[in-house]
Enzyme design. Structure first.
Site, short mmCIF file in Angstrom:
data_model
loop_
_atom_site.label_atom_id
_atom_site.label_comp_id
_atom_site.label_asym_id
_atom_site.label_seq_id
_atom_site.Cartn_x
_atom_site.Cartn_y
_atom_site.Cartn_z
N HIS A 99 0.85 -1.20 0.00
CA HIS A 99 0.00 0.00 0.00
C HIS A 99 0.88 1.24 0.00
CE1 HIS A 99 -3.43 -2.58 1.83
NE2 HIS A 99 -3.45 -2.60 0.51
N HIS A 148 -11.81 -9.46 -5.81
CA HIS A 148 -11.44 -8.13 -5.26
C HIS A 148 -10.61 -7.42 -6.33
CE1 HIS A 148 -9.90 -5.11 -2.60
NE2 HIS A 148 -8.81 -5.73 -2.22
N GLU A 188 -8.56 -4.86 -6.27
CA GLU A 188 -7.31 -4.16 -5.97
C GLU A 188 -6.21 -4.77 -6.85
OE1 GLU A 188 -6.47 -3.91 -1.79
OE2 GLU A 188 -4.92 -2.38 -2.09
N ASP A 231 -3.23 -5.73 -6.64
CA ASP A 231 -2.39 -6.88 -6.27
C ASP A 231 -3.06 -8.20 -6.65
OD1 ASP A 231 -4.19 -6.16 -4.20
OD2 ASP A 231 -2.99 -7.15 -2.66
N HIS A 257 -11.84 -6.09 2.36
CA HIS A 257 -11.73 -4.79 2.96
C HIS A 257 -12.10 -3.63 2.04
CE1 HIS A 257 -7.63 -3.55 1.20
NE2 HIS A 257 -7.93 -4.70 0.65
N ASP A 315 -8.55 -11.29 0.45
CA ASP A 315 -7.67 -10.68 1.45
C ASP A 315 -7.99 -11.11 2.89
OD1 ASP A 315 -5.85 -9.28 -0.10
OD2 ASP A 315 -7.14 -7.52 -0.28
N TYR A 321 -1.53 -8.13 9.85
CA TYR A 321 -2.38 -7.86 8.68
C TYR A 321 -3.76 -7.40 9.15
CZ TYR A 321 -4.35 -8.89 4.03
OH TYR A 321 -4.94 -8.80 2.81
N HIS A 330 -3.23 -13.90 0.13
CA HIS A 330 -1.84 -13.65 0.53
C HIS A 330 -1.44 -14.67 1.58
CE1 HIS A 330 -1.76 -9.63 -1.31
NE2 HIS A 330 -2.89 -9.35 -0.70
FE LIG Z 1 -6.94 -5.67 -0.96
FE LIG Z 2 -4.43 -8.06 -1.27
#
Ligand SMILES: [Fe+2]
Ligand SMILES: [Fe+2]
Ligand SMILES: Cc1cc2nc3c(=O)[nH]c(=O)nc-3n(C[C@H](O)[C@H](O)[C@H](O)COP(=O)(O)O)c2cc1C
Length: 395
Positions: free
Chosen positions: A24, A80, A82, A84, A146, A165, A193, A226
């Site tokens: 991030h 998700h 995002e 990543d 999230h 996540d 995390y 992850h």
């Molecule tokens: Fe995320």
């Molecule tokens: Fe992630």
């Protein structure tokens, strides 16, 4: 990289990133690297659950090619949006022209706003199913776990939950499963995390856990996006999330401070001696030489926190400001708190800290302790007493 079969015809095809030390942007330290987990399911239809971060897209495709020609992929499930996890979607689509994307409504909006791909989005809702032939994917929306777009994918026949996540850890390791790694190390990363990413959404986490429990779905394996996958003991991470989302305080006092010439450090130590006298464990962090994210995790687990800063130019020292900001952002509500610091004339640091503690929703035990210059013996005695009060304020 070695792909791993996790169940018959289901493979981990993710990428291990041993190098990354920040996530991030530079806002989250990742001392142990991370992994980007993606999962390939072979059936009458071929599905890829999540992808990886853009710079390692080629590695994902290499992994997929060890198992199947990517052109065979029918579905890309995007839990998700995002980057990543979605960053490699364009690369996968280039190799898998017939692939359709399955995601939530917000997922479709967010993917389009980030990639401007005009892709073939199939919007799903909670309990929607996608048959792959022998196997069925069930989708569960998980808004704000999230991001607003987040969802979980559940493979019915194998009782495997792929929650993206949620339940993840920034943890690179040779082992892919919980029984192949050091469990304490793994849980340390899971806790960090949670503390740094999921804390603001704790009430939603608790609700989602209950919702999943009420569904009575068997969960044999949890495969997050992850870190390692839980096959030996998925209950371990479920119970930890239960604990962290409902009663994050495990006791103890965290004292965190910064100083120019040592007076505020003397104050920190006097407060600690009072906490000690009350028989409560404590930890002291001199913030500029500590890792802010590690300190945040410690604060989440603590029953009370004391934050100190010398006054500089009527405010706090620069190392303290980002911690205060983050405590507000993470909504670290409900914890007992105390501000302290040394100043020379008008002061200001304690007032600033108090404002942030209030904004974060913490429960200040007092107006805080601002002291002029170096605390003498009597002042240190008074601070010890305040330290004792802080320790005893923990319920
Ligand atoms: Fe995320
Ligand atoms: Fe992630
Ligand atoms: C650059 C600088 C700026 C300062 N600004 C203020 C100030 O605005 N108001 C104040 O009361 N004290 C100010 N001080 C005085 C310090 O707060 C005081 O020396 C305090 O005892 C330092 O605590 P420490 O030993 O924990 O660093 C300043 C000191 C320095 C070196």
């Amino acid at each position: 990289m070695n792909v791993r079969q996790i169940a018959p015809n289901i493979y981990w095809v993710g990428v291990i990133d041993w190098d990354t030390r920040y996530f991030h942007g530079h806002s989250l330290s990742t001392h142990r690297g991370t992994t980007y987990n993606a999962y390939l399911i072979l059936d009458e239809k071929v599905a890829l659950v999540d992808t990886v971060y853009t710079p390692v897209a080629d590695k994902l495709l290499e992994n997929i090619r060890q198992i199947v020609d990517p052109a065979q992929i029918d579905y890309i499930i995007c839990n998700h949006s995002e980057v990543d996890h979605s960053g490699a979607i364009p690369h996968v689509l280039a190799a898998a022209p017939k692939a359709q994307i399955y995601c939530t409504q917000k997922g479709a909006e967010f993917l389009e706003a980030q990639f401007h791909g005009g892709w073939d989005y199939h919007v799903v809702k909670t309990f929607d199913e996608l048959s792959l032939g022998k196997r069925t994917l069930t989708f569960l929306e998980a808004p704000m776990l999230h991001w607003p777009d987040s969802m979980f994918t559940y493979i019915k026949e194998d009782a495997i939950l792929m929650p993206n996540d949620a339940f993840g850890q920034h943890y690179a390791s040779s082992g892919r499963f919980d029984d192949e790694v050091d469990v304490d190390e793994m849980m340390e990363e899971a806790s960090k995390y949670y503390a740094n990413i999921l804390t603001p959404f704790s009430s939603l986490v608790a609700k989602k856990l209950k919702e999943v429990a009420d569904l009575g779905l068997p969960i044999k394996m949890i495969c997050p996006s992850h870190g390692v996958m839980f096959r030996q003991n998925p209950g371990l991470i479920l119970e930890a999330y239960q604990r962290w989302s409902t009663a994050p305080a495990e006791g103890g006092v965290v004292i965190v401070y910064d100083t120019m010439w040592g007076s505020t450090k003397m104050m920190a130590e006097a407060i600690a001696s009072g906490v000690d006298a009350a028989g409560v464990p404590y930890k002291i962090f001199h913030l500029p030489v500590s890792d802010r994210n590690d300190v945040i995790e410690e604060i989440m687990r603590a029953g009370a926190v004391a934050i100190g800063s010398a006054t500089i130019n009527r405010g706090v020292l620069p190392a303290i400001a980002p911690l205060l900001d983050e405590l507000v952002g993470l909504r670290v509500a409900g914890k007992k708190a105390l501000a302290f610091g040394s100043d020379g004339w008008g002061g200001g640091a304690v007032k600033v800290i108090n404002e942030y503690l209030d904004k974060a929703g913490m429960q200040r035990i007092s107006e805080g302790v601002a002291m002029r210059w170096r605390p003498d013996e009597a002042a240190r005695k008074a601070l010890q007493e305040i330290g004792r009060q802080l320790a005893e304020s923990i319920e």
